[in-house]
Design a protein around this motif. Structure first.
Motif, PDB file in Angstrom:
ATOM      1  N   PHE A  86      33.615  40.338  46.136  1.00 43.83           N
ATOM      2  CA  PHE A  86      34.964  40.845  46.047  1.00 43.83           C
ATOM      3  C   PHE A  86      35.755  39.571  45.555  1.00 43.83           C
ATOM      4  N   PRO A  87      35.717  39.331  44.277  1.00 40.82           N
ATOM      5  CA  PRO A  87      36.436  38.302  43.762  1.00 40.82           C
ATOM      6  C   PRO A  87      37.777  38.441  43.691  1.00 40.82           C
ATOM      7  N   LEU A  88      38.764  37.468  43.755  1.00 35.62           N
ATOM      8  CA  LEU A  88      40.037  37.532  43.372  1.00 35.62           C
ATOM      9  C   LEU A  88      40.419  36.703  42.302  1.00 35.62           C
ATOM     10  N   ARG A  89      41.174  37.397  41.339  1.00 32.98           N
ATOM     11  CA  ARG A  89      41.510  36.639  39.960  1.00 32.98           C
ATOM     12  C   ARG A  89      42.910  36.392  40.115  1.00 32.98           C
ATOM     13  N   LEU A  90      43.418  35.148  39.819  1.00 34.26           N
ATOM     14  CA  LEU A  90      44.964  34.823  39.561  1.00 34.26           C
ATOM     15  C   LEU A  90      44.797  34.530  38.031  1.00 34.26           C
ATOM     16  N   GLU A  91      45.844  35.169  37.711  1.00 34.05           N
ATOM     17  CA  GLU A  91      46.255  35.031  36.058  1.00 34.05           C
ATOM     18  C   GLU A  91      47.576  34.223  36.085  1.00 34.05           C
ATOM     19  N   LEU A  92      47.779  33.261  35.109  1.00 35.01           N
ATOM     20  CA  LEU A  92      49.021  32.470  35.047  1.00 35.01           C
ATOM     21  C   LEU A  92      49.518  31.993  36.503  1.00 35.01           C
ATOM     22  N   ALA A  93      48.798  31.128  36.905  1.00 35.43           N
ATOM     23  CA  ALA A  93      49.370  30.691  38.101  1.00 35.43           C
ATOM     24  C   ALA A  93      50.675  30.249  38.187  1.00 35.43           C
ATOM     25  N   ALA A  94      51.390  30.438  39.330  1.00 32.62           N
ATOM     26  CA  ALA A  94      52.803  30.058  39.518  1.00 32.62           C
ATOM     27  C   ALA A  94      52.757  29.357  40.899  1.00 32.62           C
ATOM     28  N   PRO A  95      53.721  28.161  40.970  1.00 36.65           N
ATOM     29  CA  PRO A  95      54.003  27.514  42.228  1.00 36.65           C
ATOM     30  C   PRO A  95      54.159  28.493  43.638  1.00 36.65           C
ATOM     31  N   SER A  96      54.748  29.756  43.276  1.00 43.71           N
ATOM     32  CA  SER A  96      54.681  30.544  44.441  1.00 43.71           C
ATOM     33  C   SER A  96      53.323  31.058  45.167  1.00 43.71           C
ATOM     34  N   GLN A  97      52.457  30.953  44.245  1.00 40.46           N
ATOM     35  CA  GLN A  97      51.148  31.294  44.581  1.00 40.46           C
ATOM     36  C   GLN A  97      50.144  30.283  45.268  1.00 40.46           C
ATOM     37  N   THR A  98      50.929  29.069  45.334  1.00 39.49           N
ATOM     38  CA  THR A  98      50.232  27.974  46.472  1.00 39.49           C
ATOM     39  C   THR A  98      50.399  28.414  47.934  1.00 39.49           C
ATOM     40  N   SER A  99      49.082  28.864  48.617  1.00 39.40           N
ATOM     41  CA  SER A  99      48.970  29.348  49.903  1.00 39.40           C
ATOM     42  C   SER A  99      47.390  29.025  50.015  1.00 39.40           C
ATOM     43  N   VAL A 100      47.002  29.506  51.165  1.00 39.26           N
ATOM     44  CA  VAL A 100      45.731  29.553  51.729  1.00 39.26           C
ATOM     45  C   VAL A 100      45.257  30.884  51.792  1.00 39.26           C
ATOM     46  N   TYR A 101      44.006  31.354  50.946  1.00 41.18           N
ATOM     47  CA  TYR A 101      43.477  32.542  50.632  1.00 41.18           C
ATOM     48  C   TYR A 101      42.452  32.998  51.675  1.00 41.18           C
ATOM     49  N   PHE A 102      42.534  34.137  52.309  1.00 45.67           N
ATOM     50  CA  PHE A 102      41.441  34.468  53.162  1.00 45.67           C
ATOM     51  C   PHE A 102      40.756  35.691  52.746  1.00 45.67           C
ATOM     52  N   CYS A 103      39.456  35.874  52.800  1.00 50.57           N
ATOM     53  CA  CYS A 103      38.777  37.085  52.480  1.00 50.57           C
ATOM     54  C   CYS A 103      38.110  37.516  53.772  1.00 50.57           C
ATOM     55  N   ALA A 104      38.098  38.993  54.119  1.00 53.09           N
ATOM     56  CA  ALA A 104      37.594  39.461  55.232  1.00 53.09           C
ATOM     57  C   ALA A 104      36.969  40.712  54.854  1.00 53.09           C
ATOM     58  N   SER A 105      35.956  40.962  55.949  1.00 60.53           N
ATOM     59  CA  SER A 105      35.260  42.164  56.028  1.00 60.53           C
ATOM     60  C   SER A 105      35.149  42.929  56.971  1.00 60.53           C
ATOM     61  N   ARG A 106      35.117  44.212  56.994  1.00 58.51           N
ATOM     62  CA  ARG A 106      34.950  45.098  58.176  1.00 58.51           C
ATOM     63  C   ARG A 106      33.975  46.222  57.949  1.00 58.51           C
ATOM     64  N   GLU A 107      33.240  46.553  59.183  1.00 62.04           N
ATOM     65  CA  GLU A 107      32.177  47.455  59.326  1.00 62.04           C
ATOM     66  C   GLU A 107      32.720  48.878  59.341  1.00 62.04           C
ATOM     67  N   ARG A 108      32.490  49.705  58.440  1.00 62.23           N
ATOM     68  CA  ARG A 108      32.959  51.105  58.322  1.00 62.23           C
ATOM     69  C   ARG A 108      32.836  51.787  59.495  1.00 62.23           C
ATOM     70  N   GLU A 109      33.815  52.422  60.067  1.00 61.92           N
ATOM     71  CA  GLU A 109      34.054  53.410  61.249  1.00 61.92           C
ATOM     72  C   GLU A 109      33.440  52.962  62.425  1.00 61.92           C
ATOM     73  N   ILE A 110      33.193  51.690  62.643  1.00 60.25           N
ATOM     74  CA  ILE A 110      32.698  51.201  63.998  1.00 60.25           C
ATOM     75  C   ILE A 110      33.917  50.375  64.607  1.00 60.25           C
ATOM     76  N   SER A 111      34.604  49.571  64.238  1.00 56.14           N
ATOM     77  CA  SER A 111      35.821  49.152  64.717  1.00 56.14           C
ATOM     78  C   SER A 111      36.613  48.563  63.703  1.00 56.14           C
ATOM     79  N   TYR A 112      37.901  48.123  64.356  1.00 54.55           N
ATOM     80  CA  TYR A 112      38.760  47.512  63.254  1.00 54.55           C
ATOM     81  C   TYR A 112      38.702  45.978  63.241  1.00 54.55           C
ATOM     82  N   GLU A 113      37.623  45.480  63.681  1.00 53.12           N
ATOM     83  CA  GLU A 113      37.481  44.062  63.769  1.00 53.12           C
ATOM     84  C   GLU A 113      37.232  43.552  62.396  1.00 53.12           C
TER      85      GLU A 113
END
Lengths: 110, 113
Positions: free
Chosen positions: B74-101
């Motif tokens: 699940f790649p995330l693309r940044l086009e035309l980077a701006a200073p407002s996009q300075t941040s820490v980016y986290f990716c997460a996943s969840r197992e379907r219909e088991i829990s919201y964890e």
């Protein structure tokens, strides 16, 4: 938009003290999760509460879900330096998504 | 299982540059998410996906794009980077219909100058 506010924003205590952090929503939610995030890492799930009035315990941590399903609290007994981190609540409304609170940054000093 | 992996761990971009943040999970989870976290704050949802070929906007999608061609990636693309996009980016996943964890990756710290 459902708002989820946590208090206090920052908390610095000595080892051995007790503390409580709060999570409040602008509206009723179906269930709520608490996560802890350590510096440089992603959040890790601590607990999910789903029933109004529910109390769950995880060692020295006690989680409570308000009767009206609009608030939750996390109480830590005899805090230790290893409890240091950012505590985040997240509500599980809106189908597939979580809405995270603003976080409580806890520091436990020796 | 490696869980959720993210690359790179750190990156500095100049204003206007583009880049792709990589995310992969080996737990066969259907649901995947991208968040950004500004200093001392909670997480804001950028985009999410409920399965291969399906993506949807979150709370703060402007300036970002995603794709989900496989269950694992699940790649995330940044086009035309701006200073407002300075941040820490986290990716997460969840197992379907088991829990919201949600299971989080270690994050990518991005600075745009």
């Amino acid at each position: 938009t459902q708002l989820l506010e946590q208090s206090p924003q920052f908390l610095s205590i000595q080892e051995g003290e007790n503390l409580t952090v709060y999570c409040n929503s602008s509206s009723v939610f179906s269930s709520l999760q608490w996560y802890r995030q350590e510096p440089g890492e992603g959040p890790v799930l601590l607990v999910t509460v789903v029933t109004g009035g529910e109390v769950k315990k995880l060692k020295r941590l006690t989680f409570q879900f308000g009767d009206a399903r609009k608030d939750s609290s996390l109480h830590i007994t005899a805090a230790q330096p290893g409890d240091t981190g950012l505590y985040l609540c997240a509500l599980t409304g809106g189908g597939n998504k979580l809405t995270f609170g603003t976080g409580t940054q806890l520091k436990v000093e020796l | 299982n490696a869980g959720v992996t993210q690359t790179p761990k750190f990156r500095i971009l100049k204003i206007g540059q583009s880049m792709t943040l990589q995310c992969a999970q080996d737990m066969n989870h259907n649901y995947m998410y991208w968040y950004r976290q500004d200093p001392g704050m909670g997480l804001k949802l950028i985009y999410y996906s409920v399965g291969a070929g399906i993506t949807d906007k979150g709370e703060v999608p402007n300036g970002y794009n995603v794709s989900r061609s496989t269950t694992e990636d699940f790649p995330l693309r940044l086009e035309l980077a701006a200073p407002s996009q300075t941040s820490v980016y986290f990716c997460a996943s969840r197992e379907r219909e088991i829990s919201y964890e949600q299971y989080f990756g270690p994050g990518t710290r991005l600075t745009v100058t």
